[in-house]
Design an enzyme around this catalytic site. Structure first.
Site, short mmCIF file in Angstrom:
data_model
loop_
_atom_site.label_atom_id
_atom_site.label_comp_id
_atom_site.label_asym_id
_atom_site.label_seq_id
_atom_site.Cartn_x
_atom_site.Cartn_y
_atom_site.Cartn_z
N LYS A 8 0.83 -1.36 0.03
CA LYS A 8 0.18 0.15 -0.12
C LYS A 8 0.95 1.37 -0.13
CE LYS A 8 -2.13 -0.77 3.72
NZ LYS A 8 -1.54 -2.08 4.10
N ARG A 83 -9.74 1.76 8.37
CA ARG A 83 -9.20 0.52 8.49
C ARG A 83 -10.40 -0.38 9.41
NH1 ARG A 83 -3.30 0.86 8.36
NH2 ARG A 83 -2.00 -1.01 8.62
N ARG A 122 11.51 -6.41 5.09
CA ARG A 122 11.20 -5.23 4.77
C ARG A 122 12.18 -4.18 5.54
NH1 ARG A 122 5.51 -2.57 5.06
NH2 ARG A 122 5.48 -2.92 7.22
N ARG A 155 11.08 -2.03 10.78
CA ARG A 155 10.04 -1.44 11.63
C ARG A 155 9.90 -2.65 12.81
NH1 ARG A 155 4.97 -0.15 8.35
NH2 ARG A 155 3.79 -1.20 9.89
N ARG A 166 -0.94 -8.46 13.43
CA ARG A 166 -1.42 -7.35 12.43
C ARG A 166 -2.57 -8.17 11.01
NH1 ARG A 166 3.90 -5.22 10.61
NH2 ARG A 166 2.64 -3.99 9.27
#
Ligand code: AMP
Length: 208
Positions: A8, A83, A122, A155, A166
């Site tokens: 996203k 969300r 990531r 992160r 999540r």
């Protein structure tokens, strides 16, 4: 819209640049607030660390204030908002008061094993927030950000336990919004696996 790791942020940034729109992402705003140790940062940090949604009253307030700051003449790509159902209704109501509405909802779909793989590899730039994969040939995290030279970091909420939570929160709270927007004839579904530029191309073409 899309699950964590769907791309996203990457795609919203690219489409916003291409279509000259503002890019507004609560996740980015919250991470910045935590980094600056502001009052907002202290309110949201514990939720983010656990992979939970930040309470609606905080998130909705922050996003609606930002939309007011941006002004009504500028188009906006919302990335990671709404969300849940409550946020979607609050957004629709706030836009309606300004005679505005969501034009399109881009849903980026990616299979779960690919999401977990992406999130665990990531790396992000501390300066410009650009994401990179440690699986890429250049291994950029050893050198710093290829774009601006900033330091790259992982992160805190990309660790496996938090990723699992999540994803759970996504499927329970956020995924039902796909139907909410499909019923309004606003949903564009984009296959999110493939090269970043190809996926941007698919999104731009669908929006046009
Ligand atoms: P993201 O960068 O979009 O993955 O968001 C990172 C974290 O910020 C999420 O796991 C949530 O804790 C929080 N967050 C981002 N967007 C929202 C939202 N719309 N509502 C509540 N919490 C959010």
């Amino acid at each position: 819209m899309g699950p964590p790791g769907a791309g996203k942020g990457t795609q919203a940034e690219r489409v916003a640049a291409e279509a000259k729109l503002e890019h507004l992402a609560p996740g980015d705003l919250f991470r910045q607030a935590v980094k600056q140790q502001s009052l907002l940062g202290s309110e949201v940090q514990s939720f983010m660390e656990k992979g939970e949604l930040v309470p609606d009253e905080i998130t909705i307030r922050v996003i609606l204030e930002k939309l007011d700051d941006i002004g009504e003449e500028t188009g906006v790509i919302l990335d990671g908002f709404p969300r849940n159902y409550n946020q979607a209704v609050a957004l629709d109501e706030a836009l309606e008061k300004k005679n505005k509405a969501i034009d399109r909802v881009v849903y980026i779909s990616v299979e779960q094993p690919e999401l977990v793989r992406r999130l665990s590899s990531r790396w992000l730039c501390r300066e410009c927030q650009s994401p990179y994969s440690s699986e890429s040939a250049e291994n950029p995290h050893l050198e710093g950000c290829p774009g601006c030279g900033g330091e790259l970091y992982q992160r805190a909420d990309d660790k496996p336990e938090t990723v699992a939570r999540r994803l759970e929160v996504y499927f329970k709270e956020t995924a039902p919004l796909i139907e909410y927007y499909r019923k309004q004839n606003k949903l564009i579904e984009i296959e999110g696996e493939g090269a970043v530029v190809e996926i941007t191309g698919r999104i731009i073409k669908a929006l046009e």
